[in-house]
Scaffold this active site. Structure first.
Site, mmCIF file in Angstrom:
data_model
loop_
_atom_site.group_PDB
_atom_site.id
_atom_site.type_symbol
_atom_site.label_atom_id
_atom_site.label_comp_id
_atom_site.label_asym_id
_atom_site.label_seq_id
_atom_site.Cartn_x
_atom_site.Cartn_y
_atom_site.Cartn_z
ATOM 1 N N LEU A 153 0.878 -1.200 0.038
ATOM 2 C CA LEU A 153 -0.087 -0.015 -0.072
ATOM 3 C C LEU A 153 0.774 1.220 -0.063
ATOM 4 C CD1 LEU A 153 -0.011 1.419 3.176
ATOM 5 C CD2 LEU A 153 -1.448 -0.245 3.575
ATOM 6 N N CYS A 260 9.322 4.467 3.692
ATOM 7 C CA CYS A 260 9.597 3.296 2.799
ATOM 8 C C CYS A 260 11.074 3.044 2.144
ATOM 9 C CB CYS A 260 8.541 2.709 2.321
ATOM 10 S SG CYS A 260 7.013 2.809 3.211
HETATM 11 C C1 UGA Z 1 5.892 2.996 -1.347
HETATM 12 C C2 UGA Z 1 5.353 1.977 -2.481
HETATM 13 O O1 UGA Z 1 4.734 2.714 -3.410
HETATM 14 C C3 UGA Z 1 4.315 1.022 -1.882
HETATM 15 O O2 UGA Z 1 4.076 0.382 -2.955
HETATM 16 C C4 UGA Z 1 4.935 0.263 -0.687
HETATM 17 O O3 UGA Z 1 4.032 -0.444 0.078
HETATM 18 C C5 UGA Z 1 5.409 1.520 0.304
HETATM 19 O O4 UGA Z 1 6.073 2.278 -0.274
HETATM 20 C C6 UGA Z 1 5.656 0.567 1.525
HETATM 21 O O5 UGA Z 1 6.848 0.009 1.337
HETATM 22 O O6 UGA Z 1 5.278 0.597 2.458
HETATM 23 P P1 UGA Z 1 4.934 5.173 -0.138
HETATM 24 O O7 UGA Z 1 6.149 5.362 0.470
HETATM 25 O O8 UGA Z 1 3.587 5.541 0.662
HETATM 26 O O9 UGA Z 1 4.527 3.857 -0.804
HETATM 27 O O10 UGA Z 1 5.079 6.589 -1.452
HETATM 28 P P2 UGA Z 1 4.861 6.637 -3.023
HETATM 29 O O11 UGA Z 1 3.890 6.916 -3.487
HETATM 30 O O12 UGA Z 1 5.516 5.179 -3.653
HETATM 31 O O13 UGA Z 1 6.055 7.643 -2.973
HETATM 32 C C7 UGA Z 1 7.604 7.470 -2.509
HETATM 33 C C8 UGA Z 1 8.290 8.604 -2.752
HETATM 34 O O14 UGA Z 1 8.712 8.629 -4.229
HETATM 35 C C9 UGA Z 1 7.485 10.050 -2.538
HETATM 36 O O15 UGA Z 1 8.716 10.907 -1.995
HETATM 37 C C10 UGA Z 1 7.276 10.366 -3.893
HETATM 38 O O16 UGA Z 1 7.180 11.900 -4.099
HETATM 39 C C11 UGA Z 1 8.407 9.847 -4.517
HETATM 40 N N1 UGA Z 1 8.021 9.828 -6.230
HETATM 41 C C12 UGA Z 1 7.201 8.799 -6.482
HETATM 42 C C13 UGA Z 1 8.966 10.546 -7.017
HETATM 43 O O17 UGA Z 1 9.810 11.491 -7.025
HETATM 44 N N2 UGA Z 1 8.638 10.452 -8.353
HETATM 45 C C14 UGA Z 1 7.658 9.410 -8.914
HETATM 46 O O18 UGA Z 1 7.467 9.367 -10.058
HETATM 47 C C15 UGA Z 1 6.789 8.937 -8.020
#
Ligand code: UGA
Length: 445
Positions: A153, A260
């Site tokens: 998630l 994460c």
């Molecule tokens: C992430 C994973 O997406 C989930 O599948 C996983 O379950 C979770 O970690 C976990 O291990 O519990 P999350 O940390 O909630 O989820 O957030 P994301 O939406 O994945 O974003 C993570 C980071 O990447 C954020 O800082 C976001 O700004 C950055 N990001 C995301 C980017 O810089 N570029 C992108 O294209 C996508």
């Protein structure tokens, strides 16, 4: 089914509320009396869209209980989820002390066959570790199976991701446990992949590390675009149209934060070194991520500052978006923390705004040199630049003319490429973004 969930953080609370909403009887155990009191009073202790309604409905309808007592939770339950914290130690290794303590408490509470499920993100080999801890502490003859069922998630979309996952991964060493887990997930219409325990554990880390790699990769491409005059948005679209690459997770910006990706990348690097096969690509992924914020801070200082040590003295910067990403109040590894630190060090005053994370941010950033504001326009009042750090939805529709009126100098740094250069420049604002160059004010929308 009767289910126990140990730990009421993001993963635990969402797991417990969704399973109870699917008609199961769920008891959620947390060692913090304060946390349990909050939950019993009907309050939701974290900001997560849709979660408060789910908690409230299922608690009122008697399918969801909260307690500090592990035996109370484990005794009636057939499946026990371990959803406790797995923080990083300074060397990147995962701290399994909460998992160990939960396994010991579960062992002491065993009163019959149980399926013990690791849902927390844990390094490969932890399933075996949990099995050994339980064997050591269980009462004689009480049987159990350990299963790895990693959680995928995303914060901010946790309920949706849990109800409509891309896949369910079940790592099990017995047919009986695998079948009961399949049964539990039967109401969800999605592919279920059954593997051995080690593979399930690695699937979780490899997935997060791969996504982090995509982000660092596109950020490195953004650097190339900045130097060559290309547009990273167009490049990402072109790359993402290849079905083998895919369009997701190619948003260039300030890098990944949160609870994460940074921790999981470090943990996988640590595991690879321990196993004698260093995962060098991941080291580079982490390094690229670490230079994202300093790179933007340098651009801000170069544009606004002077050559003195306190190069932003008498300058005010509006920081828009403080949480690590939109739709959450989570400040863990939020890029705003590092950026504010660098700007404050350069002598700037910060006017900060976030739709929901201000209270959490205040406990980390403090009050020294930082003014917390009520809106984006309020933060921009008298500022020498507006810097967008988190792409909150409400920023998309900001009235850029009003923003320009509020600013002392009409300059914007967009760390998440929220806007199109034409619209910002047409509003009379100088636009600095990621991987797309610099646009002077006065251009065409
Ligand atoms: C992430 C994973 O997406 C989930 O599948 C996983 O379950 C979770 O970690 C976990 O291990 O519990 P999350 O940390 O909630 O989820 O957030 P994301 O939406 O994945 O974003 C993570 C980071 O990447 C954020 O800082 C976001 O700004 C950055 N990001 C995301 C980017 O810089 N570029 C992108 O294209 C996508």
């Amino acid at each position: 089914m009767h289910i126990c969930v140990i730990g009421s953080g993001y993963v635990g609370l969402v797991t417990a509320s969704v399973f109870s909403d699917l008609g199961n009887d769920v008891i959620c155990v947390d060692s913090s009396e304060k946390r349990v009191e909050t939950l019993l009073s009907g309050e939701c202790p974290i900001y997560e869209p849709r979660l408060p309604e789910l908690l409230d409905r299922n608690r009122r309808e008697g399918r969801l209980q909260f307690t500090t007592s592990t035996p109370f939770g484990v005794a009636p339950s057939e499946i026990v989820f371990i959803c406790v914290g797995t923080p990083s130690l300074t060397n990147g290794q995962t701290d399994l002390s909460q998992v160990e303590s939960a396994a010991r408490d579960i062992a002491n509470s065993l009163n019959g066959y149980k399926i013990i499920v690791n849902k927390s993100t844990v390094p490969v080999g932890t399933g075996d570790f949990v099995r050994r801890v339980i064997e050591e502490h269980r009462p004689n003859g009480k049987n159990f199976d350990v299963v790895s069922n990693p959680e995928f998630l995303r914060e901010g979309q946790a309920v949706r991701d849990t109800l409509q996952p891309d896949r369910i991964v079940i790592g099990a060493s017995s047919e009986k446990a695998a079948n009961r887990m399949r049964e539990l997930y039967r109401p969800l219409d999605c592919p279920v992949l059954v593997t051995d325990i080690c593979s399930a554990e690695i699937i979780k880390y490899a997935s997060n590390a791969f996504l982090a790699t995509k982000i660092s990769f596109i950020n490195a491409v953004a650097n190339l675009c900045e130097e060559s005059g290309a547009d990273v948005k167009a490049v990402a679209k072109g790359m993402g149209s290849d079905i083998r690459i895919g369009p997701h997770f190619l948003e260039a910006g300030l890098g990944y934060g949160g609870s994460c990706f940074p921790k999981d990348v470090d943990s996988l690097i640590h595991t690879s070194v321990e196993l004698g096969i260093p995962f060098n690509i991941l080291q580079q992924v982490a390094e690229e991520n670490a230079v994202r914020v300093p790179r933007l801070a340098k651009r801000i200082i170069k544009r606004l500052g002077d050559d003195s040590g306190n190069s932003l003295k008498n300058k005010t910067i509006a920081i828009l978006g403080l949480s690590f990403k939109p739709d959450t109040d989570d400040m863990r590894e939020a890029k705003s923390i590092e950026l504010c630190g660098l700007l404050l060090k350069a002598g700037a005053h910060i006017r900060a705004y976030d739709p929901v994370a201000t209270d959490n941010a205040r406990t980390i950033l403090g009050e020294d040199g930082v003014t917390y504001c009520k809106s984006a326009y309020d933060a921009a009042e008298g500022a020498d630049a507006a810097v967008f750090v988190t792409e909150w939805r409400e920023f998309i529709q900001l009235d850029l003319h009003r923003l320009r009126e509020a600013l002392r100098q009409p300059i914007m740094f967009d760390g998440r490429n929220i806007y199109s250069p034409g619209e910002v420049s047409a509003a009379g604002i100088e636009y600095h973004c990621i991987g797309r160059g610099v646009f002077p004010p006065g251009g065409n929308p």
